[in-house]
Design a protein around this motif. Sequence first.
Motif, PDB file in Angstrom:
ATOM      1  N   ILE A 128     -54.774 -21.117 -18.769  1.00 36.99           N
ATOM      2  CA  ILE A 128     -54.619 -19.841 -18.066  1.00 36.99           C
ATOM      3  C   ILE A 128     -55.462 -19.811 -16.799  1.00 36.99           C
ATOM      4  CG2 ILE A 128     -55.026 -17.355 -18.218  1.00 36.99           C
ATOM      5  CD1 ILE A 128     -54.436 -17.613 -21.249  1.00 36.99           C
ATOM      6  N   GLU A 129     -56.715 -20.247 -16.916  1.00 39.03           N
ATOM      7  CA  GLU A 129     -57.633 -20.187 -15.769  1.00 39.03           C
ATOM      8  C   GLU A 129     -57.245 -21.174 -14.675  1.00 39.03           C
ATOM      9  OE1 GLU A 129     -61.407 -20.784 -17.685  1.00 39.03           O
ATOM     10  OE2 GLU A 129     -61.790 -18.611 -17.808  1.00 39.03           O
ATOM     11  N   ALA A 130     -56.490 -22.223 -15.044  1.00 38.25           N
ATOM     12  CA  ALA A 130     -56.061 -23.199 -14.037  1.00 38.25           C
ATOM     13  C   ALA A 130     -54.914 -22.683 -13.182  1.00 38.25           C
ATOM     14  CB  ALA A 130     -55.650 -24.507 -14.720  1.00 38.25           C
ATOM     15  N   SER A 131     -54.255 -21.613 -13.633  1.00 30.78           N
ATOM     16  CA  SER A 131     -53.130 -21.069 -12.879  1.00 30.78           C
ATOM     17  C   SER A 131     -53.635 -20.167 -11.754  1.00 30.78           C
ATOM     18  CB  SER A 131     -52.218 -20.266 -13.809  1.00 30.78           C
ATOM     19  OG  SER A 131     -51.263 -19.549 -13.053  1.00 30.78           O
ATOM     20  N   PRO A 132     -53.096 -20.322 -10.552  1.00 32.60           N
ATOM     21  CA  PRO A 132     -53.508 -19.430  -9.448  1.00 32.60           C
ATOM     22  C   PRO A 132     -52.978 -18.013  -9.612  1.00 32.60           C
ATOM     23  CG  PRO A 132     -51.725 -20.880  -8.746  1.00 32.60           C
ATOM     24  CD  PRO A 132     -52.128 -21.349 -10.118  1.00 32.60           C
ATOM     25  N   ARG A 133     -52.054 -17.791 -10.579  1.00 33.17           N
ATOM     26  CA  ARG A 133     -51.437 -16.472 -10.733  1.00 33.17           C
ATOM     27  C   ARG A 133     -52.207 -15.577 -11.698  1.00 33.17           C
ATOM     28  NH1 ARG A 133     -45.599 -16.722 -12.634  1.00 33.17           N
ATOM     29  NH2 ARG A 133     -45.655 -14.555 -11.934  1.00 33.17           N
ATOM     30  N   HIS A 155     -58.525  -9.653  -5.373  1.00 32.56           N
ATOM     31  CA  HIS A 155     -57.568 -10.743  -5.586  1.00 32.56           C
ATOM     32  C   HIS A 155     -56.170 -10.151  -5.786  1.00 32.56           C
ATOM     33  CE1 HIS A 155     -61.057 -13.350  -6.062  1.00 32.56           C
ATOM     34  NE2 HIS A 155     -61.537 -12.488  -6.938  1.00 32.56           N
ATOM     35  N   GLU A 156     -55.658  -9.559  -4.745  1.00 34.00           N
ATOM     36  CA  GLU A 156     -54.365  -8.886  -4.842  1.00 34.00           C
ATOM     37  C   GLU A 156     -53.245  -9.859  -5.193  1.00 34.00           C
ATOM     38  OE1 GLU A 156     -51.666  -5.770  -4.871  1.00 34.00           O
ATOM     39  OE2 GLU A 156     -53.855  -5.740  -4.809  1.00 34.00           O
ATOM     40  N   GLU A 157     -53.423 -11.147  -4.791  1.00 35.01           N
ATOM     41  CA  GLU A 157     -52.368 -12.114  -5.084  1.00 35.01           C
ATOM     42  C   GLU A 157     -52.298 -12.410  -6.584  1.00 35.01           C
ATOM     43  OE1 GLU A 157     -56.158 -14.380  -4.546  1.00 35.01           O
ATOM     44  OE2 GLU A 157     -55.148 -12.707  -3.584  1.00 35.01           O
ATOM     45  N   LYS A 158     -53.391 -12.198  -7.294  1.00 34.43           N
ATOM     46  CA  LYS A 158     -53.392 -12.394  -8.741  1.00 34.43           C
ATOM     47  C   LYS A 158     -53.024 -11.076  -9.402  1.00 34.43           C
ATOM     48  CE  LYS A 158     -56.622 -16.258  -9.258  1.00 34.43           C
ATOM     49  NZ  LYS A 158     -57.776 -16.780 -10.008  1.00 34.43           N
ATOM     50  N   ASP A 165     -50.160 -29.480 -22.235  1.00 33.18           N
ATOM     51  CA  ASP A 165     -50.692 -30.592 -21.447  1.00 33.18           C
ATOM     52  C   ASP A 165     -49.621 -31.145 -20.513  1.00 33.18           C
ATOM     53  OD1 ASP A 165     -53.262 -30.606 -22.462  1.00 33.18           O
ATOM     54  OD2 ASP A 165     -52.688 -31.787 -24.208  1.00 33.18           O
ATOM     55  N   ILE A 166     -48.352 -31.136 -21.004  1.00 36.09           N
ATOM     56  CA  ILE A 166     -47.254 -31.734 -20.245  1.00 36.09           C
ATOM     57  C   ILE A 166     -46.594 -30.720 -19.331  1.00 36.09           C
ATOM     58  CG2 ILE A 166     -44.991 -32.835 -20.458  1.00 36.09           C
ATOM     59  CD1 ILE A 166     -45.940 -34.061 -23.065  1.00 36.09           C
ATOM     60  N   GLU A 167     -46.401 -29.486 -19.866  1.00 40.84           N
ATOM     61  CA  GLU A 167     -45.644 -28.473 -19.123  1.00 40.84           C
ATOM     62  C   GLU A 167     -46.402 -28.039 -17.876  1.00 40.84           C
ATOM     63  OE1 GLU A 167     -42.732 -27.479 -19.658  1.00 40.84           O
ATOM     64  OE2 GLU A 167     -42.274 -28.121 -21.706  1.00 40.84           O
ATOM     65  N   MET A 168     -45.639 -27.722 -16.853  1.00 41.09           N
ATOM     66  CA  MET A 168     -46.219 -27.213 -15.608  1.00 41.09           C
ATOM     67  C   MET A 168     -46.375 -25.707 -15.733  1.00 41.09           C
ATOM     68  SD  MET A 168     -46.565 -29.857 -13.687  1.00 41.09           S
ATOM     69  CE  MET A 168     -46.781 -29.157 -12.055  1.00 41.09           C
ATOM     70  N   HIS A 169     -47.219 -25.134 -14.861  1.00 42.79           N
ATOM     71  CA  HIS A 169     -47.348 -23.681 -14.810  1.00 42.79           C
ATOM     72  C   HIS A 169     -46.067 -23.080 -14.297  1.00 42.79           C
ATOM     73  CE1 HIS A 169     -51.491 -22.861 -15.919  1.00 42.79           C
ATOM     74  NE2 HIS A 169     -51.853 -23.951 -15.262  1.00 42.79           N
ATOM     75  N   GLU A 170     -45.876 -21.786 -14.689  1.00 43.36           N
ATOM     76  CA  GLU A 170     -44.654 -21.099 -14.264  1.00 43.36           C
ATOM     77  C   GLU A 170     -44.579 -21.040 -12.743  1.00 43.36           C
ATOM     78  OE1 GLU A 170     -44.934 -17.211 -16.357  1.00 43.36           O
ATOM     79  OE2 GLU A 170     -46.593 -18.253 -17.240  1.00 43.36           O
TER      80      GLU A 170
END
Length: 329
Positions: free
Chosen positions: A71-76, A97-100, A324-329
């Motif tokens: 979760i923390e690795a996602s910029p969203r 952080h309006e973008e988040k 581990d394999i899946e990319m972030h949304e």
Amino acid sequence: YPGHMVKAQRLLQTDFLPRAQIILEIRDCRLPLSSINHHIEPLVKHKKRLIVFNKSDLLTTPQKKKLLRYIEASPRYQFYTNEDIDQNRIAEDVEEHEEKRIGAIFGDSRGEHTAKRICNVLKLLSATEQKWRSLPMMVAVLGFPNVGKSTLINSLRNLHSIRGTARVGHLAGVTRHISAFKICHYPLIHVLDTPGIYMPALHIKSDRDIDMGMKLALCGCLKDNVVGILEIADYLLWWLNNKTSDQNAVAKYMAFCGVKEKFENIESLMYHLGKRMNLFYQRYDRATNISFESQEIDIHSAAQKFVDQYRLGLLDKHFLDDIDIEMHE
């Protein structure tokens, strides 16, 4: 894709989502990726959102930490800790952080602690979203069937001693209409409980879609009779034998089923479980109009017991999605 879900999605798009200031999205912690409904994403992408990764009690502590890193690795995403909530730092983070636009927390829909944390986050968000104090802040609760939406709403209402309950059940698809509930008097907050909306189609020729469908069925997000309880139990057995990282998973199902060796055939395993639990098929005599218990082992009832044991977290506590394999949304 049942008709009441089509109607609910149409009402969400035309009537309810335009009125909602906040989206409260419930996902299953065991399915952080598969429980995302990509068909509602375009409808809520411009709304502020709080995602509750629900049923976190069905994960181990190391797995929670792994999900937190994802979760923390996602910029969203902006994960809200207890300290953030207690020190009222959420409203400041929203402005900086309006973008988040997507907040995230872990939760257990049956626990009062989770209800308190969610309510506190909604109160803090209301400071930036609520324009008129006399009008309620509207929160739309979204998510797949059986991820705990109505149970969570009832926990929020009980927290403030507000009468009335959202209808809940252990089967998918209990909520069939959009309902509004007051969960807090001050600030005034109403939530919209919506039917869990399935993905419109899973392609039978797609291995990825089949795997996703079986994961959702195993966690109860699809009705058991749609997929077949014996098929769900077969997928669970395959998972316990081949995929889980819990080294004791095989020993757990062997002890539960009363067998002394690893099984690959689900019908044989369910025969032993049914025999151990004295589960027999009920038969009906048309001539006498009398039902009676036969001497044939009911492997379908045994499969239901087997799957329910998993859903309670007693056979395996592990992700079904590979983050581990899946990319972030």
